[in-house]
Design a protein around this motif. Structure first.
Motif, PDB file in Angstrom:
ATOM      1  N   GLY A 152      40.048   8.488   9.840  1.00  0.00           N
ATOM      2  CA  GLY A 152      41.156   8.508  10.785  1.00  0.00           C
ATOM      3  C   GLY A 152      40.673   8.278  12.200  1.00  0.00           C
ATOM      4  O   GLY A 152      39.536   7.891  12.430  1.00  0.00           O
ATOM      5  N   PRO A 153      41.543   8.560  13.165  1.00  0.00           N
ATOM      6  CA  PRO A 153      41.186   8.317  14.571  1.00  0.00           C
ATOM      7  C   PRO A 153      39.970   9.138  15.000  1.00  0.00           C
ATOM      8  O   PRO A 153      39.745  10.235  14.493  1.00  0.00           O
ATOM      9  CB  PRO A 153      42.422   8.758  15.354  1.00  0.00           C
ATOM     10  CG  PRO A 153      43.503   8.955  14.363  1.00  0.00           C
ATOM     11  CD  PRO A 153      42.878   9.108  13.019  1.00  0.00           C
ATOM     12  N   ILE A 154      39.240   8.601  15.948  1.00  0.00           N
ATOM     13  CA  ILE A 154      38.045   9.268  16.452  1.00  0.00           C
ATOM     14  C   ILE A 154      38.462  10.183  17.600  1.00  0.00           C
ATOM     15  O   ILE A 154      38.828   9.706  18.677  1.00  0.00           O
ATOM     16  CB  ILE A 154      37.003   8.230  16.907  1.00  0.00           C
ATOM     17  CG1 ILE A 154      36.576   7.395  15.713  1.00  0.00           C
ATOM     18  CG2 ILE A 154      35.813   8.906  17.575  1.00  0.00           C
ATOM     19  CD1 ILE A 154      35.837   6.132  16.055  1.00  0.00           C
ATOM     20  N   GLN A 155      38.464  11.485  17.330  1.00  0.00           N
ATOM     21  CA  GLN A 155      38.848  12.476  18.327  1.00  0.00           C
ATOM     22  C   GLN A 155      37.944  13.692  18.194  1.00  0.00           C
ATOM     23  O   GLN A 155      37.804  14.222  17.093  1.00  0.00           O
ATOM     24  CB  GLN A 155      40.281  12.949  18.098  1.00  0.00           C
ATOM     25  CG  GLN A 155      41.345  11.921  18.373  1.00  0.00           C
ATOM     26  CD  GLN A 155      42.706  12.525  18.137  1.00  0.00           C
ATOM     27  OE1 GLN A 155      43.273  12.312  17.093  1.00  0.00           O
ATOM     28  NE2 GLN A 155      43.202  13.277  19.091  1.00  0.00           N
ATOM     29  N   PRO A 156      37.356  14.152  19.306  1.00  0.00           N
ATOM     30  CA  PRO A 156      36.521  15.349  19.218  1.00  0.00           C
ATOM     31  C   PRO A 156      37.349  16.620  19.027  1.00  0.00           C
ATOM     32  O   PRO A 156      36.892  17.573  18.416  1.00  0.00           O
ATOM     33  CB  PRO A 156      35.768  15.368  20.542  1.00  0.00           C
ATOM     34  CG  PRO A 156      36.594  14.557  21.476  1.00  0.00           C
ATOM     35  CD  PRO A 156      37.329  13.555  20.628  1.00  0.00           C
ATOM     36  N   VAL A 157      38.573  16.644  19.578  1.00  0.00           N
ATOM     37  CA  VAL A 157      39.446  17.814  19.433  1.00  0.00           C
ATOM     38  C   VAL A 157      40.889  17.349  19.275  1.00  0.00           C
ATOM     39  O   VAL A 157      41.240  16.240  19.681  1.00  0.00           O
ATOM     40  CB  VAL A 157      39.352  18.770  20.651  1.00  0.00           C
ATOM     41  CG1 VAL A 157      37.985  19.390  20.758  1.00  0.00           C
ATOM     42  CG2 VAL A 157      39.725  18.073  21.927  1.00  0.00           C
ATOM     43  N   GLU A 158      41.711  18.222  18.703  1.00  0.00           N
ATOM     44  CA  GLU A 158      43.143  17.954  18.576  1.00  0.00           C
ATOM     45  C   GLU A 158      43.844  18.328  19.874  1.00  0.00           C
ATOM     46  O   GLU A 158      43.419  19.251  20.573  1.00  0.00           O
ATOM     47  CB  GLU A 158      43.724  18.793  17.425  1.00  0.00           C
ATOM     48  CG  GLU A 158      43.142  18.474  16.068  1.00  0.00           C
ATOM     49  CD  GLU A 158      43.677  17.180  15.486  1.00  0.00           C
ATOM     50  OE1 GLU A 158      44.839  16.835  15.771  1.00  0.00           O
ATOM     51  OE2 GLU A 158      42.924  16.517  14.765  1.00  0.00           O
TER      52      GLU A 158
END
Length: 138
Positions: free
Chosen positions: A85-91
């Motif tokens: 899925g998308p590359i995100q360090p935090v929600e």
């Protein structure tokens, strides 16, 4: 950001196909045996890679999977986005205070940059000792 076994083994599939690029289809059982992985699990992972157009399957006795484009044209980021899925360090970055939001955006952008500038060809042709451009301090 934590890359699960889906992303790790998916990259393994792509690297194995990158090493064999131009030599015909590669059976998953060969990749599973070479890397000591479950063939059934690799079959689950290759489906989204095929659906996204990164690999194609060839049926028959000499069938298997192959990359749809040159390994130089497929980035690690392409693979990770399909499987993780998308590359995100935090929600919920937008809910953070400005200093934290800027930190998370910088981290996200740095990770994206590494993944998007590292190709399957880079990984398939990696040689031990390729880290000579990095300096380690103790």
């Amino acid at each position: 950001m934590k890359i699960s076994t889906k992303g790790r083994y998916g990259l393994t599939i792509m690297i194995a196909l990158g090493k064999e690029y131009g030599e015909g289809p590669v059976p998953l059982r060969k990749i599973a045996a070479e890397y000591e992985l479950s063939e059934a699990y690799l079959e689950q992972l290759v489906a989204p890679l095929r659906n996204s157009g990164l690999v194609k399957s060839v049926r028959g006795a000499y069938g298997g999977y192959m990359l749809t484009r040159s390994p130089k044209e497929i980035s690690a980021g392409d693979v990770i986005r399909v499987l993780e899925g998308p590359i995100q360090p935090v929600e919920g970055i937008d809910d953070e205070a400005q200093p934290q939001r800027e930190l998370w955006v910088r981290i996200r952008d740095a990770v994206k940059n590494v993944l998007d500038t590292t190709t399957i060809d880079d990984l398939a042709n990696h040689q031990d000792g390729d880290n000579e451009n990095y300096m380690f301090y103790i």
